[in-house]
Every structure is written in structure tokens, then in C-alpha cells.
Scaffold this active site. Structure first.
Site, PDB file in Angstrom:
ATOM      1  N   ASP A 182     143.526  75.736 111.417  1.00 38.38           N
ATOM      2  CA  ASP A 182     143.387  76.251 110.235  1.00 38.38           C
ATOM      3  C   ASP A 182     143.506  77.859 110.307  1.00 38.38           C
ATOM      4  OD1 ASP A 182     142.815  76.793 107.416  1.00 38.38           O
ATOM      5  OD2 ASP A 182     140.880  77.157 107.837  1.00 38.38           O
ATOM      6  N   ASP A 214     142.127  80.721 107.746  1.00 44.03           N
ATOM      7  CA  ASP A 214     141.094  81.381 107.100  1.00 44.03           C
ATOM      8  C   ASP A 214     139.786  80.748 107.770  1.00 44.03           C
ATOM      9  OD1 ASP A 214     142.453  83.211 105.684  1.00 44.03           O
ATOM     10  OD2 ASP A 214     142.992  81.449 104.411  1.00 44.03           O
ATOM     11  N   SER A 234     147.127  78.918 102.971  1.00 41.60           N
ATOM     12  CA  SER A 234     147.664  80.261 102.190  1.00 41.60           C
ATOM     13  C   SER A 234     148.774  80.662 102.319  1.00 41.60           C
ATOM     14  CB  SER A 234     146.551  81.348 103.003  1.00 41.60           C
ATOM     15  OG  SER A 234     146.877  82.698 102.915  1.00 41.60           O
ATOM     16  N   ASN A 253     149.384  83.920 102.418  1.00 43.42           N
ATOM     17  CA  ASN A 253     149.475  85.207 102.910  1.00 43.42           C
ATOM     18  C   ASN A 253     149.328  84.957 104.366  1.00 43.42           C
ATOM     19  OD1 ASN A 253     149.026  86.950 100.552  1.00 43.42           O
ATOM     20  ND2 ASN A 253     147.278  85.884 100.082  1.00 43.42           N
ATOM     21  N   ASP A 284     137.582  74.409 109.072  1.00 38.81           N
ATOM     22  CA  ASP A 284     136.423  74.570 108.551  1.00 38.81           C
ATOM     23  C   ASP A 284     136.260  74.267 107.168  1.00 38.81           C
ATOM     24  OD1 ASP A 284     138.045  76.750 107.361  1.00 38.81           O
ATOM     25  OD2 ASP A 284     136.205  77.820 106.908  1.00 38.81           O
TER      26      ASP A 284
HETATM   27  C1  G6P Z   1     143.136  79.020 102.598  1.00 43.48           C
HETATM   28  C2  G6P Z   1     141.792  79.407 102.000  1.00 43.48           C
HETATM   29  C3  G6P Z   1     141.463  79.206 100.661  1.00 43.48           C
HETATM   30  C4  G6P Z   1     142.653  79.780  99.826  1.00 43.48           C
HETATM   31  C5  G6P Z   1     143.904  79.111 100.308  1.00 43.48           C
HETATM   32  C6  G6P Z   1     145.124  80.050  99.521  1.00 43.48           C
HETATM   33  O1  G6P Z   1     143.310  77.451 102.455  1.00 43.48           O
HETATM   34  O2  G6P Z   1     140.828  78.694 102.735  1.00 43.48           O
HETATM   35  O3  G6P Z   1     140.015  79.934 100.263  1.00 43.48           O
HETATM   36  O4  G6P Z   1     142.307  79.632  98.682  1.00 43.48           O
HETATM   37  O5  G6P Z   1     143.959  79.500 101.593  1.00 43.48           O
HETATM   38  O6  G6P Z   1     145.062  81.460 100.069  1.00 43.48           O
HETATM   39  P1  G6P Z   1     145.886  82.401  99.310  1.00 43.48           P
HETATM   40  O7  G6P Z   1     145.794  83.594 100.437  1.00 43.48           O
HETATM   41  O8  G6P Z   1     147.444  81.915  99.216  1.00 43.48           O
HETATM   42  O9  G6P Z   1     145.601  83.010  98.216  1.00 43.48           O
HETATM   43 MG    MG Z   2     139.800  77.501 106.250  1.00 39.45          MG
END
Ligand code: G6P
Ligand code: MG
Length: 224
Positions: free
Chosen positions: A15, A17, A122, A124, A176
Site C-alpha cells: 500500500d 499512503d 489513490s 494520486n 496500514d
Molecule cells: C488511499 C488512502 C485513503 C484515500 C484513498 C484515495 O487508499 O489510504 O485515505 O482516501 O487512497 O486517495 P485519493 O488520493 O485518490 O483521494
Molecule cells: Mg494506507
């Protein structure tokens, strides 16, 4: 002397983030600004429920505590507002935001011949990897841009394994998020929990530091 023994793992899916880089703190700060503006109570406890969850689903969790009902158009605007402030935090990321421990562990795994991938909800993820200088480090990136269902659905990890041309049983997943651990277990991966997820009893291994992967993953390759 070290000798080669049959390896259980051929790949490790991380993972992003909160595991590779602490963008989880930036997600928190960006959601907190929005929640404060909307006068919705938001704390670390709510934030832990957002780990591994998509942006849209995260907003719904935050709005559970709102006294007001918002339209879909307003919700879309809130998600965009959060992402705009999150992107400003991401602009400040640099290779210094990845700990030497993470880099050393990734190098060690690759050096031992394992494939490594990202499995993140994510959208991003690729921006983050670029900003911290890790784009070329990973053999595959499966993220919010190539999935239909987010964790706890295993799709993101199954796609990462497929990109590595490995079976789930040959891969470990490092997470996590409790939802991420559930996704890994449901997908047939070995689940390794770190950080917040380590308090759940759902993973096969719980670690406090990423360097512990050396023993778990390579322990069966290198033996005295
Ligand atoms: C990860 C993080 C989340 C987040 C998701 C989407 O899984 O743990 O907290 O909401 O990504 O991220 P983004 O960057 O697309 O908003
Ligand atoms: Mg995470």
C-alpha cells in the site's frame, strides 16, 4: 553461510499512503480543513476509517456526522476541494519523505529477486511516486485509476499481482489499513499489517517497522 532455499514469496505488494510514504497525515490535514469549514467533528478515530477507502467513500464517512444533507453536486465540490488542498501538500513532497528504512527494505527485496508493486486506492499514487522519486523502483503500480472497487475488495491487489504475473499465493501485501488487510486476505495473499492495521488480529503478521519484512519475506530464502 547463506544458502538459497525454496522461496515462498515471489512478490510484495505495498500500500502507498501510510506504508511507503506518510501521505496519510496529508490526507488527514486536507479532510480536516474541509470538515472544520463545514463544522463537522473530525478526529483521528474517524480518519482511521478513511484509510484505504476511496475519496468519495471517505467523504460519505465524514458527512455521517454532519447535521446537514448535501446534494451530489455539493459533495462533488467538497471532494474536489479536499483534493485541491491535498495536491498542495503533495507538491511539497520530495525524496526526503521516504525513510532510509523503506528504501533499504525495497532494495533488499529487489536484490533478492522479488518483484515489488504498489496496490493503492489513490488516484494520486503516480504523482506521489514521482514526487518522492520512486517511480522507477516499482515493477508495477495498481491504483485508484485502474480499479472499479476499493478495499476491502481485493481488486487492486489482484490487478497488481496480475501485472507482476504472479499468483496471490506467491505475494505478500503490506498494509496500514484494516480494509486493506481484509482485501489482502479475501484475495488469497499473505497479509502483513503495519501501523494502524497492526492492532487488528486479521493479518498473518503484524509489524512495527518495515525492516521486519526482511525476516518475514527473506527469512525462507536466506538461512544459516
Ligand atoms: C488511499 C488512502 C485513503 C484515500 C484513498 C484515495 O487508499 O489510504 O485515505 O482516501 O487512497 O486517495 P485519493 O488520493 O485518490 O483521494
Ligand atoms: Mg494506507
Amino acid at each position: 553461510m547463506k544458502k538459497n532455499i525454496t522461496a515462498k514469496y515471489k512478490g510484495v505488494i505495498f500500500d502507498l499512503d501510510g506504508v511507503i510514504v506518510h501521505t496519510d497525515k496529508m490526507h488527514y490535514a486536507a479532510w480536516k480543513s474541509l470538515a472544520d469549514r463545514l463544522e463537522i467533528p473530525f478526529d483521528e478515530e474517524v480518519n482511521n476509517r478513511l484509510r484505504g477507502v476511496s475519496r468519495t467513500e471517505s467523504l460519505e464517512i465524514i458527512l455521517e456526522r454532519s447535521a446537514q444533507v448535501y446534494s451530489d453536486a455539493q459533495k462533488l465540490r467538497f471532494s474536489e476541494e479536499k483534493n485541491e488542498s491535498y495536491l498542495r501538500y503533495l507538491d511539497g513532497l520530495s525524496p526526503h519523505d521516504v525513510s532510509p528504512e523503506v528504501i533499504d527494505t525495497l532494495r533488499l527485496l529487489k536484490g533478492a529477486g522479488l518483484k515489488i508493486a504498489i496496490g493503492s486506492s489513490s488516484k494520486n499514487a503516480k504523482t506521489i511516486l514521482k514526487n518522492v522519486g520512486l517511480t522507477d523502483f516499482f515493477d508495477a503500480v495498481s491504483d485508484g485509476t485502474n480499479i472499479e472497487k476499493t478495499k476491502p475488495d481485493p481488486e487492486v491487489f489482484l490487478k497488481a499481482a496480475a501485472m507482476l504475473r504472479l499468483a496471490p499465493s506467491e505475494c505478500a501485501v503490506v498494509e496500514d489499513a484494516i480494509t486493506g488487510i481484509e482485501a489482502a486476505v479475501r484475495g488469497g495473499f499473505t497479509a502483513i499489517a503495519i501501523g494502524n492495521a497492526a492492532s487488528s488480529n486479521k493479518a498473518e503478521f503484524n509489524i512495527t517497522s518495515i525492516s521486519e519484512l526482511q525476516k518475514i519475506i527473506l527469512g525462507d530464502i536466506y538461512a544459516e
